[in-house]
Design an enzyme around this catalytic site. Structure first.
Site, PDB file in Angstrom:
ATOM      1  N   ASP A 185     -11.533   2.186   4.240  1.00 26.48           N
ATOM      2  CA  ASP A 185     -11.222   1.128   4.313  1.00 26.48           C
ATOM      3  C   ASP A 185     -13.446   0.363   4.440  1.00 26.48           C
ATOM      4  O   ASP A 185     -13.569  -1.159   4.127  1.00 26.48           O
ATOM      5  CB  ASP A 185     -10.486  -0.108   6.266  1.00 26.48           C
ATOM      6  CG  ASP A 185     -10.140  -0.670   5.204  1.00 26.48           C
ATOM      7  OD1 ASP A 185      -9.549  -1.069   4.072  1.00 26.48           O
ATOM      8  OD2 ASP A 185      -8.987  -1.349   6.199  1.00 26.48           O
TER       9      ASP A 185
ATOM     10  N   GLN B  73      -4.436  -2.024  10.313  1.00 24.35           N
ATOM     11  CA  GLN B  73      -4.280  -3.014   9.122  1.00 24.35           C
ATOM     12  C   GLN B  73      -4.803  -4.139  10.677  1.00 24.35           C
ATOM     13  O   GLN B  73      -4.482  -4.518  11.542  1.00 24.35           O
ATOM     14  CB  GLN B  73      -2.563  -3.188   8.457  1.00 24.35           C
ATOM     15  CG  GLN B  73      -2.338  -5.116   8.216  1.00 24.35           C
ATOM     16  CD  GLN B  73      -3.128  -3.974   6.655  1.00 24.35           C
ATOM     17  OE1 GLN B  73      -3.723  -3.506   5.538  1.00 24.35           O
ATOM     18  NE2 GLN B  73      -3.815  -5.614   6.414  1.00 24.35           N
TER      19      GLN B  73
ATOM     20  N   LYS C  63       0.851  -1.392   0.170  1.00 23.42           N
ATOM     21  CA  LYS C  63      -0.051  -0.222  -0.090  1.00 23.42           C
ATOM     22  C   LYS C  63       0.538   0.848  -0.035  1.00 23.42           C
ATOM     23  O   LYS C  63       0.380   1.743  -0.953  1.00 23.42           O
ATOM     24  CB  LYS C  63      -1.020  -0.157   0.928  1.00 23.42           C
ATOM     25  CG  LYS C  63      -2.416  -1.187   1.125  1.00 23.42           C
ATOM     26  CD  LYS C  63      -2.460  -1.968   1.698  1.00 23.42           C
ATOM     27  CE  LYS C  63      -3.585  -2.756   2.515  1.00 23.42           C
ATOM     28  NZ  LYS C  63      -4.420  -3.493   3.209  1.00 23.42           N
TER      29      LYS C  63
END
Ligand code: NAP
Length: 296
Positions: A122, A99, A55
Site C-alpha cells: 500500500d 484496511q 480485493k
C-alpha cells in the site's frame, strides 16, 4: 458532438483491465511465482467490507494466494501488531494491507510502521513515503500510482506543465504531488498543492494544465474554476441522495463532470476512472513484491 465527448474520457476500467492482462501474462511466464497478499480488516465498517471483498475477488481472478483476516473491533493494538508480525515472517505472503480506517483506540501510525516495508504494497510505511519523496525505488500508494499510470498511458504531456493537486492527504494528495514533482516520465510538473486553508483556490486551478481533485466534497470543482483544455483527474467518491435511483443515492466525484467535461481536454469519470486503477495497482505492487523488483 457525442463522439467528441467520448474521446475526452480517460477510461480507468479499460486501463485497469489492460494491467490485469499484463499481470496474467507475466504470471504465465513465471509459473513458479504465486504472489501472496494478506488483507487485514478490523471491525465491521461496511465500506471497508466492500473494498476488502473487491480485493479478495481480484486476487482469486489472478490466482494469487490471499488471506482475509477479519478481526474484532475490540482487538488491542498489541494483538493486531502480532498478526502483522506473523505475516512479516511468512514466506507465502509478499504483500500486507491494513484496511483503513482503524478503530479509534488503535494508533494508525504504529500499525503502518509495523508492516515490513518490503511487504508494504500500500506504500504507507514511512520508509516508502520517504523514498517516494526523494525519487528512489519504492512501493507507491495504489491510488496515486494509478493516477500516474493513467496520465502515462493517455500520453498526457506533463513535463513543464502546471499541476494543481487539491487535497493533501497522506494516501492521495501528498504522494501524487510528490510523483508529479519527480524529474521522470509522466511527471516533471510544476506542482501546487491546495487544501482547506488555501485562499482563492480558483486563482490556482484556473492556471492549471492538470488538476487532481482529491477532496471528498461532491462536485467541488466547477467549470468557472478551470481553463479550457485542462486534464482533470477526479479521485473523489461521494454518495449523494438521488430519489431517481433505486438505491436512493448515486456516487459522484469531486468534480462537476457535466460542467467541467465541456472545457476539459481529458477527464476521468466517476465511477470508472481512478477507482478501478487502485486495485489494479495493488495487484501490480504485490506481483512486484513477489518478483522482488522493489526490494531484493
Ligand atoms: P481526506 O483525507 O479527507 O483529505 C481531503 C483533503 O481535501 C484534505 O487535505 C483537505 O484539506 C482537503 N479539502 C477539504 N475541503 C477542502 C476545500 N473546501 N478546499 C480545498 N481543499 C479541501 O481525503 P482522501 O483520503 O485524500 O480522499 C479524497 C477523496 O478521494 C474522497 O472522496 C475519497 O473517498 C476518495 N478516494 C478515492 C480513492 C479511489 O480509489 N478512487 C482512493 C482514496 C480516496 P485539509 O488537509 O486542510 O483538511
Amino acid at each position: 458532438m457525442a463522439k467528441q465527448a467520448i474521446n475526452k474520457i480517460i477510461d480507468g476500467k479499460l486501463i485497469a483491465s489492460q494491467i490485469t492482462d499484463e499481470i496474467k501474462k507475466e504470471l504465465s511466464l513465471h509459473n513458479n511465482i504465486k504472489p501472496g497478499l494478506a488483507l487485514i480488516l478490523v471491525g465491521n465498517n461496511p465500506a471497508s467490507e466492500i473494498y476488502v471483498k473487491m480485493k479478495e475477488k481480484k486476487c482469486a481472478e489472478l490466482g494469487y494466494h490471499s488471506i482475509v483476516n477479519r478481526l474484532s473491533e475490540k482487538i488491542t493494538e498489541a494483538e493486531l501488531l502480532a498478526h502483522i508480525r506473523s505475516y512479516n515472517n511468512s514466506s507465502k505472503i509478499h504483500g500486507i494491507l491494513i484496511q483503513l480506517p482503524l478503530p479509534k483506540h488503535i494508533n494508525e501510525m504504529n500499525v503502518l510502521e509495523a508492516v515490513d516495508y518490503r511487504k508494504d504494497v500500500d506504500g504507507f510505511h514511512p520508509i516508502n513515503a520517504g523514498r517516494l519523496m526523494i525519487g528512489e525505488k519504492c512501493f507507491t500508494p495504489c491510488t496515486p500510482a494509478g493516477i500516474h499510470e493513467l496520465l502515462k498511458r493517455y500520453n498526457v504531456i506533463t513535463s513543464g506543465k502546471n499541476a494543481v493537486v487539491i487535497g493533501r492527504s497522506n494516501i492521495v494528495g501528498k504522494p501524487i504531488a510528490n510523483i508529479l514533482l519527480q524529474k521522470s516520465k509522466g511527471a516533471n510538473c510544476t506542482v501546487t498543492v491546495a487544501h482547506s486553508a488555501t485562499a482563492g483556490i480558483s486563482e490556482f486551478t484556473k492556471k492549471a494544465d492538470i488538476i487532481i481533485a482529491a477532496i471528498g466534497k461532491p462536485e467541488f470543482l466547477k467549470a468557472n474554476m478551470i481553463k479550457k483544455g485542462v486534464v482533470i483527474i477526479d479521485v473523489g467518491i461521494n454518495r449523494v441522495d438521488d430519489p431517481d435511483s433505486k438505491k436512493g443515492y448515486k456516487v459522484v466525484g469531486d468534480v462537476d463532470f457535466n460542467e467541467c467535461s465541456k472545457k476539459a481536454s481529458l477527464i476521468t469519470p466517476v465511477p470508472g476512472g481512478v477507482g478501478p486503477m487502485t486495485i489494479a495497482m495493488l495487484m501490480k505492487n504485490t506481483l512486484d513484491s513477489a518478483m522482488k523488483r522493489i526490494y531484493s
